[in-house]
Design a protein around this motif. Structure first.
Motif, PDB file in Angstrom:
ATOM      1  N   ASN A 219     -14.372 -32.396  -4.156  1.00 35.52           N
ATOM      2  CA  ASN A 219     -14.548 -31.067  -3.625  1.00 35.52           C
ATOM      3  C   ASN A 219     -15.520 -30.261  -4.455  1.00 35.52           C
ATOM      4  O   ASN A 219     -16.711 -30.528  -4.452  1.00 35.52           O
TER       5      ASN A 219
ATOM      6  N   PRO B 249      -9.729 -27.181  -5.104  1.00 39.36           N
ATOM      7  CA  PRO B 249     -10.205 -26.168  -4.154  1.00 39.36           C
ATOM      8  C   PRO B 249     -11.687 -25.870  -4.342  1.00 39.36           C
ATOM      9  O   PRO B 249     -12.179 -25.809  -5.461  1.00 39.36           O
ATOM     10  N   THR B 250     -12.347 -25.649  -3.276  1.00 41.68           N
ATOM     11  CA  THR B 250     -13.742 -25.244  -3.348  1.00 41.68           C
ATOM     12  C   THR B 250     -13.806 -23.752  -3.640  1.00 41.68           C
ATOM     13  O   THR B 250     -12.798 -23.041  -3.565  1.00 41.68           O
TER      14      THR B 250
ATOM     15  N   GLU C 103     -15.163 -21.502  -1.907  1.00 39.68           N
ATOM     16  CA  GLU C 103     -14.863 -20.721  -0.700  1.00 39.68           C
ATOM     17  C   GLU C 103     -13.371 -20.658  -0.459  1.00 39.68           C
ATOM     18  O   GLU C 103     -12.831 -19.615  -0.080  1.00 39.68           O
ATOM     19  N   GLN C 104     -12.731 -21.769  -0.662  1.00 47.66           N
ATOM     20  CA  GLN C 104     -11.285 -21.799  -0.463  1.00 47.66           C
ATOM     21  C   GLN C 104     -10.589 -20.845  -1.416  1.00 47.66           C
ATOM     22  O   GLN C 104      -9.703 -20.084  -1.032  1.00 47.66           O
TER      23      GLN C 104
ATOM     24  N   SER D  67      -4.309 -23.007   5.949  1.00 50.46           N
ATOM     25  CA  SER D  67      -4.764 -24.350   5.617  1.00 50.46           C
ATOM     26  C   SER D  67      -5.790 -24.838   6.634  1.00 50.46           C
ATOM     27  O   SER D  67      -6.827 -25.405   6.287  1.00 50.46           O
TER      28      SER D  67
ATOM     29  N   LEU E 283      -8.994 -23.087   6.050  1.00 51.00           N
ATOM     30  CA  LEU E 283      -9.673 -23.519   4.828  1.00 51.00           C
ATOM     31  C   LEU E 283     -10.189 -24.950   4.917  1.00 51.00           C
ATOM     32  O   LEU E 283     -11.038 -25.355   4.124  1.00 51.00           O
ATOM     33  N   SER E 284      -9.663 -25.668   5.853  1.00 53.22           N
ATOM     34  CA  SER E 284     -10.089 -27.067   5.972  1.00 53.22           C
ATOM     35  C   SER E 284     -11.563 -27.172   6.355  1.00 53.22           C
ATOM     36  O   SER E 284     -12.188 -28.215   6.191  1.00 53.22           O
TER      37      SER E 284
ATOM     38  N   ILE F 179      -7.992 -30.183   2.477  1.00 53.20           N
ATOM     39  CA  ILE F 179      -6.867 -29.352   2.032  1.00 53.20           C
ATOM     40  C   ILE F 179      -5.630 -29.662   2.846  1.00 53.20           C
ATOM     41  O   ILE F 179      -5.728 -30.085   3.996  1.00 53.20           O
TER      42      ILE F 179
ATOM     43  N   VAL G 181      -1.820 -25.000  -0.127  1.00 58.38           N
ATOM     44  CA  VAL G 181      -1.759 -23.551   0.087  1.00 58.38           C
ATOM     45  C   VAL G 181      -0.434 -23.003  -0.428  1.00 58.38           C
ATOM     46  O   VAL G 181      -0.389 -21.983  -1.126  1.00 58.38           O
TER      47      VAL G 181
END
Lengths: 184, 184
Positions: free
Chosen positions: B8, B20-21, B23-24, B48, B51-52, B57, B62
């Motif tokens: 990621n 997590p990225t 953005e996430q 979730s 965010l996927s 994810i 989450v």
DNA sequence: CTCCTATGAATGAATG
DNA sequence: CATTCATTCATAGGAG
């Protein structure tokens, strides 16, 4: 290794992260060797407060220190060998002393742990004047002494967080260490 | 440095666990700062799912994220007062942002700090995407941004030990983002 | 300088 | 909800 670097409370403090002084490490290590593993918030505060006299420090530093130290002790324990061979068992006198194994889940009489037992015996008989300092006589419901991977417990064994009122083993067994570690 | 490598966001991550990225994290942080603390199962699923689109994810990620973030916002290894009234699930408003000087004893509105304020304004209008260099701490009571020697505080200024959970600066200042939670 | 190691810091993932 | 464990990232200081 670690040395009174140029970064601690010295000038030119441009450090991004905490750099423990030798004294700070000493105290932390003593506490650790005394059995302290996961200090409570209050303990952390007190320790941190105490260590602040040696240099800049924050609570989280203490917290992380114990976290890391514990984790790495475990992780590196694979490559480490056992300590010296224990002497010989002795007769049971104080039946209220127990030994917890490393996991803290199993207990057995102190008499089953010769190494510690001898020390305890000496203290009990007054050979070690530090016995008075030993919180065994206090109102604490338990006392923990870290020796190797064992924990000496009294009255209230099988407690996970029994390092509450921790009295340093060194501070007792080794009087020279005058650190007011008993405050933690 | 952080670009979609093998996994990621993080570098050389072995992908054993969720990474997590940016953005996430941003979305999650925004939701958190908007007041979300314990999302329901359905909320988790929606979040979730949303965010996927930024990367792999799972629901549990989450779930854990909010658990951890909430817990760590709480005690983060330093003194904390007793529980406060709920986080007030409101959108971030800037009028409650203050700046603490380095000593942490003096406060004044953010609008008195042109440097930061301008940047915040720019972000508001989309001219600037982030203030990525500003580590920020979030709490129910306050929000802290380390900017040079300034600290940006929200709601409950004049706290010294406010080093806590990290959150992106723009996550708080950047308002247009719909954090009404209605979508989740 | 680069590389290596020790270790501070962070956080995902549980567990009770 | 708190507490703890497991991994990982980041960085300082030393060796070569």
């Amino acid at each position: 290794m670690e040395e009174a670097g140029l970064c601690n409370s010295r000038v030119g403090a441009k450090c991004g992260r905490w750099n423990p002084t030798a004294e700070q490490v000493k105290v932390l290590t003593d506490l650790f060797s005394a059995g302290l593993r996961t200090p409570s918030t209050e303990q952390i505060q007190k320790i941190s407060s105490h260590l602040s006299s040696f240099g800049k420090i924050e609570n989280k530093n203490v917290f992380y220190w114990f976290q890391n130290h514990k984790a790495r002790e475990r992780h590196h324990h694979h490559n480490k060998k056992r300590r010296r061979p224990p002497p010989a068992p002795t007769s049971p006198v104080h039946t209220d002393l127990f030994v917890l194994d490393h996991s803290g889940r199993r207990e057995f009489p102190i008499t089953k742990l010769p190494g510690i037992w001898n020390e305890a015996e000496e203290m009990k008989r007054g050979k070690k004047k530090t016995l008075e300092l030993f919180p065994l006589t206090s109102n604490d419901d338990y006392v923990v002494v870290e020796a190797d991977q064992y924990k000496l417990v009294r009255n209230s064994p099988l407690r996970n967080n029994m390092v509450g009122e921790l009295k340093l083993f060194d501070a007792v067994i080794e009087p020279p260490l005058d650190l007011s570690l008993g405050f933690f």
